[in-house]
Write a protein that holds these residues in place. Sequence first.
Motif, short mmCIF file in Angstrom:
data_model
loop_
_atom_site.label_atom_id
_atom_site.label_comp_id
_atom_site.label_asym_id
_atom_site.label_seq_id
_atom_site.Cartn_x
_atom_site.Cartn_y
_atom_site.Cartn_z
N SER A 1 0.84 -1.19 0.00
CA SER A 1 0.00 0.00 0.00
C SER A 1 0.88 1.24 0.00
CB SER A 1 -0.91 0.01 1.23
OG SER A 1 -1.78 -1.10 1.24
N TRP A 2 0.38 2.29 -0.62
CA TRP A 2 1.09 3.57 -0.66
C TRP A 2 0.27 4.62 0.07
CZ3 TRP A 2 5.94 4.42 -2.46
CH2 TRP A 2 6.52 3.44 -3.29
N TYR A 3 0.98 5.47 0.82
CA TYR A 3 0.36 6.55 1.57
C TYR A 3 1.15 7.83 1.35
CZ TYR A 3 -2.21 2.95 4.15
OH TYR A 3 -3.03 1.90 4.49
N ILE B 1 -3.28 6.07 -0.71
CA ILE B 1 -3.25 6.35 -2.15
C ILE B 1 -3.67 5.10 -2.93
CG2 ILE B 1 -1.93 7.22 -4.10
CD1 ILE B 1 0.14 8.30 -2.15
N PHE B 2 -2.94 4.01 -2.74
CA PHE B 2 -3.18 2.77 -3.49
C PHE B 2 -2.93 1.55 -2.61
CE2 PHE B 2 -3.80 4.02 -7.78
CZ PHE B 2 -2.94 5.08 -8.07
N GLN B 3 -3.59 0.46 -2.98
CA GLN B 3 -3.24 -0.84 -2.44
C GLN B 3 -3.18 -1.85 -3.58
OE1 GLN B 3 -5.95 -3.35 0.16
NE2 GLN B 3 -4.31 -2.95 1.62
N TYR B 4 -2.11 -2.65 -3.57
CA TYR B 4 -1.92 -3.68 -4.58
C TYR B 4 -1.77 -5.04 -3.92
CZ TYR B 4 -1.57 -0.76 -8.69
OH TYR B 4 -1.88 0.09 -9.71
N TYR B 5 -2.30 -6.03 -4.58
CA TYR B 5 -2.17 -7.41 -4.12
C TYR B 5 -2.03 -8.30 -5.33
CZ TYR B 5 -3.39 -11.99 -2.25
OH TYR B 5 -3.39 -13.31 -1.92
N GLU B 6 -1.00 -9.12 -5.35
CA GLU B 6 -0.77 -10.03 -6.47
C GLU B 6 -0.82 -9.28 -7.81
OE1 GLU B 6 0.38 -12.92 -6.52
OE2 GLU B 6 -0.28 -14.10 -4.80
N LYS B 7 -0.18 -8.14 -7.85
CA LYS B 7 0.00 -7.33 -9.06
C LYS B 7 -1.27 -6.62 -9.52
CE LYS B 7 1.65 -10.95 -10.99
NZ LYS B 7 2.07 -11.90 -12.05
N GLU B 8 -2.33 -6.74 -8.77
CA GLU B 8 -3.57 -6.08 -9.16
C GLU B 8 -3.94 -4.98 -8.16
OE1 GLU B 8 -5.75 -9.76 -11.55
OE2 GLU B 8 -6.77 -8.73 -9.91
N GLU B 9 -4.49 -3.90 -8.70
CA GLU B 9 -4.93 -2.82 -7.82
C GLU B 9 -6.15 -3.27 -7.06
OE1 GLU B 9 -5.21 1.25 -9.48
OE2 GLU B 9 -7.17 1.33 -8.51
N ARG B 10 -6.05 -3.18 -5.76
CA ARG B 10 -7.15 -3.60 -4.90
C ARG B 10 -7.98 -2.40 -4.43
NH1 ARG B 10 -5.85 -7.32 0.29
NH2 ARG B 10 -6.09 -9.09 -1.09
N PHE C 1 -1.49 10.28 -10.25
CA PHE C 1 -0.88 9.26 -9.41
C PHE C 1 -1.21 7.89 -10.00
CE2 PHE C 1 0.52 11.49 -5.53
CZ PHE C 1 -0.02 12.74 -5.77
N SER C 2 -0.20 7.07 -10.17
CA SER C 2 -0.40 5.71 -10.64
C SER C 2 0.62 4.81 -9.96
CB SER C 2 -0.26 5.62 -12.16
OG SER C 2 1.06 5.96 -12.57
N ALA C 3 0.37 3.53 -10.00
CA ALA C 3 1.27 2.58 -9.34
C ALA C 3 1.18 1.25 -10.05
CB ALA C 3 0.94 2.44 -7.86
N ARG C 4 2.13 0.40 -9.72
CA ARG C 4 2.08 -0.96 -10.21
C ARG C 4 2.86 -1.85 -9.26
NH1 ARG C 4 6.04 -1.08 -15.57
NH2 ARG C 4 7.70 0.27 -14.77
N GLN C 5 2.57 -3.15 -9.35
CA GLN C 5 3.29 -4.13 -8.54
C GLN C 5 3.86 -5.18 -9.46
OE1 GLN C 5 0.95 -6.53 -5.75
NE2 GLN C 5 2.63 -6.50 -4.29
N PHE C 6 5.06 -5.59 -9.16
CA PHE C 6 5.79 -6.53 -10.01
C PHE C 6 5.66 -7.96 -9.49
CE2 PHE C 6 7.56 -3.25 -12.57
CZ PHE C 6 7.73 -2.17 -11.73
N PRO C 7 6.05 -8.95 -10.33
CA PRO C 7 5.94 -10.35 -9.91
C PRO C 7 6.67 -10.66 -8.61
CG PRO C 7 6.26 -10.25 -12.27
CD PRO C 7 6.42 -8.84 -11.76
N ASN C 8 7.72 -9.90 -8.29
CA ASN C 8 8.42 -10.15 -7.02
C ASN C 8 7.80 -9.36 -5.87
OD1 ASN C 8 9.19 -7.54 -7.57
ND2 ASN C 8 11.39 -7.91 -7.37
#
Lengths: 114, 115
Positions: free
Chosen positions: B33-35, B46-55, B64-71
């Motif tokens: 999560s980003w704050y 701001i954002f929460q990501y889980y398993e590369k998907e925006e939750r 503002f944008s974000a992403r999560q990687f496979p790691n």
Amino acid sequence: GESVGLHLPTLSVQEGDNSIINCAYSNSASDYFIWYKQESGKGPQFIIDIRSNMDKRQGQRVTVLLNKTVKHLSLQIAATQPGDSAVYFCAENFMDTGRRALTFGSGTRLQVQP
Amino acid sequence: DAGVTQSPTHLIKTRGQQVTLRCSPISGHKSVSWYQQVLGQGPQFIFQYYEKEERGRGNFPDRFSARQFPNYSSELNVNALLLGDSALYLCASSIGTVGGQETQYFGPGTRLLVL
């Protein structure tokens, strides 16, 4: 939107005294609450948490009390030490369309006088 | 074990520029999560990501944008910077149980100053 608020922006206590930091929350759907400590220039540090099916939880020198009737949360610190000086935030957590974001208040600054 | 790490620690940009902030979660944590924390206030989601998907997404503009990687590491991007974007940007990680009441552990933050 709904938010978490704190009653006292600054709390000054003597070393060795007990400290009580209060917090009011407004979202009745909140089911998980966390207290964080933030020192200058650092990220929030987890202190203690409590779930809504409890009204009290104790840790090392800290106790959190939850009163769901009046939507009030408090953090008690026993035998306050200079190292406890920091800003303390309470945060509420609830399920909202699949996510669990934390909602923070503005914080209470704890000043410990030697 | 290492906690949440963020880079860079400090950043100075000018209005209109773009910035990318990076976060590595605690090993084994799948949710990030980003704050945003403006001086004198509590962090704002701001954002929460889980398993590369925006939750989930907080009340922030599309700049503002974000992403999560496979790691499970994550990046937060902010375009067309405004003076008001100056803040401490915090990343928090959690285990990532769906719907779970779980603790979010915070990194040290990236302090962004927009001139």
